[in-house]
Motif scaffolding. Sequence first.
Motif, PDB file in Angstrom:
ATOM      1  N   LEU A 174       0.855  -1.192   0.000  1.00  0.00           N
ATOM      2  CA  LEU A 174       0.000   0.000   0.000  1.00  0.00           C
ATOM      3  C   LEU A 174       0.892   1.243   0.000  1.00  0.00           C
ATOM      4  O   LEU A 174       1.847   1.335   0.771  1.00  0.00           O
ATOM      5  N   GLY A 175       0.581   2.181  -0.886  1.00  0.00           N
ATOM      6  CA  GLY A 175       1.359   3.408  -0.949  1.00  0.00           C
ATOM      7  C   GLY A 175       2.658   3.285  -1.704  1.00  0.00           C
ATOM      8  O   GLY A 175       3.476   4.197  -1.694  1.00  0.00           O
ATOM      9  N   ASP A 176       2.872   2.159  -2.394  1.00  0.00           N
ATOM     10  CA  ASP A 176       4.123   1.930  -3.112  1.00  0.00           C
ATOM     11  C   ASP A 176       3.802   1.464  -4.524  1.00  0.00           C
ATOM     12  O   ASP A 176       2.715   0.925  -4.788  1.00  0.00           O
ATOM     13  N   THR A 177       4.717   1.663  -5.449  1.00  0.00           N
ATOM     14  CA  THR A 177       4.521   1.210  -6.828  1.00  0.00           C
ATOM     15  C   THR A 177       5.550   0.175  -7.245  1.00  0.00           C
ATOM     16  O   THR A 177       5.564  -0.247  -8.404  1.00  0.00           O
ATOM     17  N   THR A 178       6.385  -0.268  -6.319  1.00  0.00           N
ATOM     18  CA  THR A 178       7.415  -1.253  -6.647  1.00  0.00           C
ATOM     19  C   THR A 178       6.817  -2.656  -6.668  1.00  0.00           C
ATOM     20  O   THR A 178       6.295  -3.120  -5.653  1.00  0.00           O
ATOM     21  N   PRO A 179       6.878  -3.364  -7.791  1.00  0.00           N
ATOM     22  CA  PRO A 179       6.352  -4.743  -7.830  1.00  0.00           C
ATOM     23  C   PRO A 179       7.200  -5.671  -6.958  1.00  0.00           C
ATOM     24  O   PRO A 179       8.434  -5.586  -6.951  1.00  0.00           O
ATOM     25  N   ARG A 180       6.543  -6.522  -6.225  1.00  0.00           N
ATOM     26  CA  ARG A 180       7.223  -7.500  -5.379  1.00  0.00           C
ATOM     27  C   ARG A 180       6.723  -8.898  -5.729  1.00  0.00           C
ATOM     28  O   ARG A 180       5.593  -9.068  -6.167  1.00  0.00           O
ATOM     29  N   GLN A 181       7.578  -9.866  -5.501  1.00  0.00           N
ATOM     30  CA  GLN A 181       7.286 -11.238  -5.908  1.00  0.00           C
ATOM     31  C   GLN A 181       6.711 -12.039  -4.743  1.00  0.00           C
ATOM     32  O   GLN A 181       7.233 -11.987  -3.628  1.00  0.00           O
ATOM     33  N   PHE A 182       5.631 -12.777  -5.020  1.00  0.00           N
ATOM     34  CA  PHE A 182       5.127 -13.757  -4.048  1.00  0.00           C
ATOM     35  C   PHE A 182       5.622 -15.124  -4.478  1.00  0.00           C
ATOM     36  O   PHE A 182       5.421 -15.556  -5.609  1.00  0.00           O
ATOM     37  N   ARG A 183       6.269 -15.842  -3.554  1.00  0.00           N
ATOM     38  CA  ARG A 183       6.931 -17.104  -3.920  1.00  0.00           C
ATOM     39  C   ARG A 183       6.281 -18.329  -3.290  1.00  0.00           C
ATOM     40  O   ARG A 183       6.641 -19.461  -3.606  1.00  0.00           O
ATOM     41  N   GLY A 184       5.337 -18.125  -2.386  1.00  0.00           N
ATOM     42  CA  GLY A 184       4.780 -19.252  -1.645  1.00  0.00           C
ATOM     43  C   GLY A 184       3.508 -19.817  -2.244  1.00  0.00           C
ATOM     44  O   GLY A 184       3.210 -19.640  -3.427  1.00  0.00           O
ATOM     45  N   LYS A 185       2.748 -20.512  -1.409  1.00  0.00           N
ATOM     46  CA  LYS A 185       1.488 -21.158  -1.808  1.00  0.00           C
ATOM     47  C   LYS A 185       0.325 -20.442  -1.132  1.00  0.00           C
ATOM     48  O   LYS A 185       0.479 -19.927  -0.015  1.00  0.00           O
ATOM     49  N   ILE A 186      -0.817 -20.413  -1.808  1.00  0.00           N
ATOM     50  CA  ILE A 186      -2.043 -19.845  -1.244  1.00  0.00           C
ATOM     51  C   ILE A 186      -3.033 -20.975  -0.946  1.00  0.00           C
ATOM     52  O   ILE A 186      -3.308 -21.818  -1.807  1.00  0.00           O
ATOM     53  N   ILE A 187      -3.538 -20.991   0.286  1.00  0.00           N
ATOM     54  CA  ILE A 187      -4.685 -21.822   0.633  1.00  0.00           C
ATOM     55  C   ILE A 187      -5.786 -20.873   1.098  1.00  0.00           C
ATOM     56  O   ILE A 187      -5.535 -19.990   1.918  1.00  0.00           O
ATOM     57  N   ALA A 188      -6.977 -21.029   0.550  1.00  0.00           N
ATOM     58  CA  ALA A 188      -8.111 -20.193   0.953  1.00  0.00           C
ATOM     59  C   ALA A 188      -9.215 -21.089   1.497  1.00  0.00           C
ATOM     60  O   ALA A 188      -9.291 -22.275   1.169  1.00  0.00           O
ATOM     61  N   ALA A 189     -10.061 -20.523   2.346  1.00  0.00           N
ATOM     62  CA  ALA A 189     -11.167 -21.301   2.922  1.00  0.00           C
ATOM     63  C   ALA A 189     -12.399 -20.410   3.040  1.00  0.00           C
ATOM     64  O   ALA A 189     -12.290 -19.197   3.253  1.00  0.00           O
ATOM     65  N   THR A 190     -13.562 -21.031   2.913  1.00  0.00           N
ATOM     66  CA  THR A 190     -14.811 -20.285   3.087  1.00  0.00           C
ATOM     67  C   THR A 190     -15.941 -21.238   3.453  1.00  0.00           C
ATOM     68  O   THR A 190     -15.921 -22.416   3.079  1.00  0.00           O
ATOM     69  N   ASN A 191     -16.913 -20.705   4.197  1.00  0.00           N
ATOM     70  CA  ASN A 191     -18.130 -21.474   4.479  1.00  0.00           C
ATOM     71  C   ASN A 191     -19.287 -20.986   3.617  1.00  0.00           C
ATOM     72  O   ASN A 191     -20.416 -21.439   3.778  1.00  0.00           O
ATOM     73  N   ARG A 192     -19.011 -20.085   2.695  1.00  0.00           N
ATOM     74  CA  ARG A 192     -20.065 -19.519   1.862  1.00  0.00           C
ATOM     75  C   ARG A 192     -20.259 -20.348   0.585  1.00  0.00           C
ATOM     76  O   ARG A 192     -19.348 -21.016   0.108  1.00  0.00           O
ATOM     77  N   ASP A 193     -21.455 -20.244   0.033  1.00  0.00           N
ATOM     78  CA  ASP A 193     -21.751 -20.817  -1.274  1.00  0.00           C
ATOM     79  C   ASP A 193     -21.246 -19.822  -2.319  1.00  0.00           C
ATOM     80  O   ASP A 193     -21.914 -18.832  -2.620  1.00  0.00           O
ATOM     81  N   LEU A 194     -20.063 -20.063  -2.857  1.00  0.00           N
ATOM     82  CA  LEU A 194     -19.448 -19.065  -3.738  1.00  0.00           C
ATOM     83  C   LEU A 194     -20.213 -18.893  -5.041  1.00  0.00           C
ATOM     84  O   LEU A 194     -20.198 -17.809  -5.629  1.00  0.00           O
ATOM     85  N   ALA A 195     -20.899 -19.941  -5.497  1.00  0.00           N
ATOM     86  CA  ALA A 195     -21.727 -19.785  -6.698  1.00  0.00           C
ATOM     87  C   ALA A 195     -22.830 -18.749  -6.449  1.00  0.00           C
ATOM     88  O   ALA A 195     -23.092 -17.892  -7.303  1.00  0.00           O
ATOM     89  N   ALA A 196     -23.460 -18.814  -5.263  1.00  0.00           N
ATOM     90  CA  ALA A 196     -24.498 -17.842  -4.919  1.00  0.00           C
ATOM     91  C   ALA A 196     -23.904 -16.450  -4.727  1.00  0.00           C
ATOM     92  O   ALA A 196     -24.514 -15.444  -5.106  1.00  0.00           O
TER      93      ALA A 196
END
Length: 508
Positions: free
Chosen positions: A320-342
């Motif tokens: 936030l407040g910066d314009t320098t691109p930074r690299q993400f090197r790890g893994k993403i796990i996401a979770a939800t209890n919502r009906d994402l189609a809805a």
Amino acid sequence: MSLMSGAERAFAGSIVRLSYENPFLPGRIALERAALGDEFVESAPVWTVRADRDVLNPNIGRLRARVERLARTIRERLVAGSAASDADRLLYEDVVLYLLYSRYEDDWWALITSAKGDRGNCWERFRLDVEHWLHVPGVRPPELHETAHLFAALFQVRRAFHHIFWHVIGGSMPMARLRAAVWESIFTHDMRRYRRALWNRMADVTTLVVGPSGTGKELVARAIAWSRYIPFDSKRGKFTAHFADLLHPLNLSALAPTLVESELFGHRRGAFTGAVQDRTGWLEECTALGTVFLDEVGDVDVGIQVKLLRVLQSRTFERLGDTTPRQFRGKIIAATNRDLAAEIQAGRFRADFYYRLCADIVATPPLAEQLRDAPDELANLVLFLAHRIVGEPEADALAEEVESWIRTHLGRDYPWPGNVRELEQCMRNVMIRGEYRPQELRPSAGARATLGRDTMAGALTADQLLGRYCTLVYAQTGSYLETARRLGVDRRTVKSKVDLEQVEAYRL
């Protein structure tokens, strides 16, 4: 002389198939039976933690003893000059890998459960064993990775089994399938391909864990994150990281959007009020071996979804407040209890973001589904939780008291809408009050009905009406910008009026 007899080759083939089989699927039992024949000991079809008895597989020791004898026999024949085809040599190598795993299983368990889980205390013995079994004089050496990689790969398998078996518990088939799905999230359904080409590529695959609240989504995320491949540094005698340091969890529904952005992406000094110094976010803090866990991703602001979409597409982000691109090197796990189609249909969740999340979906089953499949599993869960709540001396007594209350007052068909989390709180209620009286929770209808009633009665000031109406529309859109567009007011006005604590109550 042939390197292996027909019976030896058949046993070796069974062991190799068993080595690459998902240990949490019923196919494992058939392969153990085929390998051991009359020595096979029947066991429960679902292999899980039991609070009331030992859960060790009685066939593992028998398999290890027979594998050790076979490996020794084949090596002696190789040393003596027996000819080995490429197929026989590969079969022997896989048998030795099974032997090495079983030999060091206890050493790796000690490593997993100790505070020094990055130390390879058995490394030197393992290196000598690899030299002895796989580098036979006069025989072309196997086309395997270096020994340090082999050590790290087998330790990963041991870690994965430990974290899935001991943390994702339940004796029903839905839970057995969940454990099998978690195993596949780590190794895929094809362990051979994983070993050849995917062991260092799984960070590119995003995992989405879906299921009702209280069904163990965070346990699933933890098992996957803690079971990723970690290289071993043979010169230092250590793994390059401790698995327990590699998970970075963030509950997206617990923070305001600006704080979520700051936690994820970091910020520069002065980016917003209160940003008095530069801050590194989780995406930057996360190493190539690490995992960022986005809990309640279905609740995240649409504007943040756009930024996360860029992370998943290009693996880059900006503070936030910066314009320098930074690299993400790890893994993403996401979770939800919502009906994402809805949620997508209602305009609260971006379809393009969903299609970046859904490469690997793991669904956690509700408790009612587990108990429909295995009604007696409730007693096991109650006793397991009792051990955790009151300790071993009082566990049996508390479990009996809770089971009696459930049987008498709730009945076998109680749906457990809060799932295992509700069961645990039921037990605490019985422990403290001697009873559990579940409450019916219907906040959404109440909040919307109250707004309509107060509006028709003229009971709200203009400022109160704007605040509640902004909150209602924001609950539908999930976006300050879209809410402002619909209401024809400034985005800053919407942001100042929305009551984030009431958003959930206004959702349909």
